[in-house]
Design an enzyme around this catalytic site. Structure first.
Site, mmCIF file in Angstrom:
data_model
loop_
_atom_site.group_PDB
_atom_site.id
_atom_site.type_symbol
_atom_site.label_atom_id
_atom_site.label_comp_id
_atom_site.label_asym_id
_atom_site.label_seq_id
_atom_site.Cartn_x
_atom_site.Cartn_y
_atom_site.Cartn_z
ATOM 1 N N GLN A 4 -8.907 10.759 7.393
ATOM 2 C CA GLN A 4 -7.588 11.390 7.586
ATOM 3 C C GLN A 4 -7.226 12.237 6.360
ATOM 4 O O GLN A 4 -6.752 13.368 6.478
ATOM 5 C CB GLN A 4 -6.535 10.306 7.825
ATOM 6 C CG GLN A 4 -5.106 10.816 7.715
ATOM 7 C CD GLN A 4 -4.079 9.780 8.104
ATOM 8 O OE1 GLN A 4 -3.847 9.557 9.278
ATOM 9 N NE2 GLN A 4 -3.440 9.151 7.137
ATOM 10 N N GLU A 7 -6.382 6.238 0.493
ATOM 11 C CA GLU A 7 -7.810 6.459 0.735
ATOM 12 C C GLU A 7 -8.364 5.506 1.789
ATOM 13 O O GLU A 7 -9.516 5.640 2.180
ATOM 14 C CB GLU A 7 -8.596 6.323 -0.570
ATOM 15 C CG GLU A 7 -8.415 7.520 -1.461
ATOM 16 C CD GLU A 7 -9.426 7.591 -2.590
ATOM 17 O OE1 GLU A 7 -10.070 6.557 -2.870
ATOM 18 O OE2 GLU A 7 -9.548 8.674 -3.182
ATOM 19 N N LYS A 8 -7.562 4.541 2.240
ATOM 20 C CA LYS A 8 -8.061 3.650 3.304
ATOM 21 C C LYS A 8 -8.440 4.496 4.523
ATOM 22 O O LYS A 8 -9.444 4.263 5.157
ATOM 23 C CB LYS A 8 -7.016 2.603 3.688
ATOM 24 C CG LYS A 8 -7.578 1.622 4.715
ATOM 25 C CD LYS A 8 -6.624 0.502 5.025
ATOM 26 C CE LYS A 8 -5.501 0.932 5.926
ATOM 27 N NZ LYS A 8 -5.952 1.410 7.263
ATOM 28 N N ASP A 9 -7.594 5.484 4.809
ATOM 29 C CA ASP A 9 -7.904 6.417 5.896
ATOM 30 C C ASP A 9 -8.539 7.653 5.268
ATOM 31 O O ASP A 9 -7.933 8.727 5.209
ATOM 32 C CB ASP A 9 -6.623 6.762 6.661
ATOM 33 C CG ASP A 9 -6.021 5.519 7.291
ATOM 34 O OD1 ASP A 9 -6.696 4.893 8.111
ATOM 35 O OD2 ASP A 9 -4.882 5.154 6.936
ATOM 36 N N GLY A 56 0.838 -1.204 0.000
ATOM 37 C CA GLY A 56 0.000 0.000 0.000
ATOM 38 C C GLY A 56 0.872 1.253 0.000
ATOM 39 O O GLY A 56 0.609 2.213 -0.726
ATOM 40 N N HIS A 57 1.952 1.220 0.802
ATOM 41 C CA HIS A 57 2.869 2.370 0.816
ATOM 42 C C HIS A 57 3.555 2.508 -0.546
ATOM 43 O O HIS A 57 3.728 3.607 -1.056
ATOM 44 C CB HIS A 57 3.927 2.197 1.912
ATOM 45 C CG HIS A 57 3.363 2.189 3.297
ATOM 46 N ND1 HIS A 57 3.292 1.054 4.063
ATOM 47 C CD2 HIS A 57 2.825 3.195 4.048
ATOM 48 C CE1 HIS A 57 2.746 1.350 5.240
ATOM 49 N NE2 HIS A 57 2.451 2.630 5.256
#
Ligand code: PAF
Length: 282
Positions: free
Chosen positions: A155, A150-152, A36-37
């Site tokens: 945030q 976009e998971k967070d 993901g990163h």
């Protein structure tokens, strides 16, 4: 790849790059790096001359001391991943005093109410901690572009709001959620789950896909009941919340309005690990 271990080294590096007129893309992280990163770095690579990441487990955004203690940390492994990826030019790994010279505490922020929804209710003070560390990192790294998953999603919205309100002139980019083959959203917390539980947790993604199918043909209260029923049947999983919210205000809705866009948000505890996910609804 340059490994910059304090504020002074970072500042010298940034100054040199700025003198050369380099466009800087930045992806801050708390380490425990995964694919993901890497997708953030890929997005940054495509649009900038220089890609910088940071690794800093920010104490002020944890409202649970146990969660902070258990947060996976392995900087040497992370550096190897970054080097092998070939996507990052420099990584900033500050000490606590590089970010918080006096006391590790958050600044109070007004995110125009975004902070009071969803995660804000379950994790008091969390977004002030995120705002504080991201603002400080932005001021030190001075990027042109910054990338967040976009998971967070909340945030991401809060960082966009903070950047705008503080006139930081940084373009904030959201990057699509990176999913494992079974659909589970990648997160550093997944490392704390057994392989079997990671497999079971695909039900979170599968549920969001079902919600997207039901969207606009089934009422929202009925969708919520169906989702609750799915998780009532999952042994060892507790759904903390599920809601459909307006993508702009993040306010929960019980009705659809044609001209607005919506997203489903879910949090599930699996063996004591808090998994969050979301999906834009077509
Ligand atoms: O998403 C994260 O990893 C963190 O919240 C962030 C943005 C790096 C701030 O500590």
């Amino acid at each position: 790849m340059e490994v910059l271990r304090n504020k002074k080294t970072l500042q010298d590096f940034i100054e040199r790059q700025r003198e050369m007129g380099k466009k800087i893309g930045f992806a801050p992280t708390m380490g425990a790096l995964h694919n993901g990163h890497l997708s953030l770095y890929e997005a940054a690579r495509a649009e900038n001359d220089l890609v910088i990441s940071s690794i800093f487990v920010n104490p002020t955004q944890f409202n649970n001391a146990e969660d902070l203690k258990k947060y996976p940390r392995d900087t040497n492994r992370d550096i190897k991943i970054l080097e092998t990826s070939g996507l990052v030019d420099a990584v900033y790994i500050p000490e606590v005093q590089d970010i918080y010279p006096e006391k590790a505490e958050s600044q109070p922020y007004d995110f125009d109410g975004l902070e009071n929804e969803m995660e804000g209710k379950s994790r008091p003070g969390h977004f002030d901690g995120v705002g504080t560390v991201v603002e400080e990192l932005f001021r030190q790294v001075k990027p042109d572009n910054a990338y967040f998953g976009e998971k967070d999603f909340q945030q991401l919205a809060i960082i966009k709001k903070m950047t705008e309100k503080k006139h930081l002139h940084i373009n904030i980019h959201g990057v699509d959620i990176y999913r494992a083959e079974n659909g589970l959203a990648l997160s550093s917390r997944n490392q704390r789950l057994s392989e079997n539980r990671r497999e079971d947790s695909k039900v979170i993604y599968e549920t969001l896909v079902k919600v997207n199918d039901w969207f606009r043909t089934v009422s929202i209260p009925e969708i919520k009941e169906r989702v609750q029923d799915i998780f009532d049947d999952q042994a060892g999983m507790q759904m903390e919340y599920f809601m459909i919210a307006d993508e702009k205000t993040l306010k929960e809705t019980d009705f659809f309005y044609k001209d607005k866009s919506y997203r489903a948000f879910i949090v599930v505890m699996v063996d004591g690990v808090r998994l969050i996910d979301n999906m834009h609804l077509d």
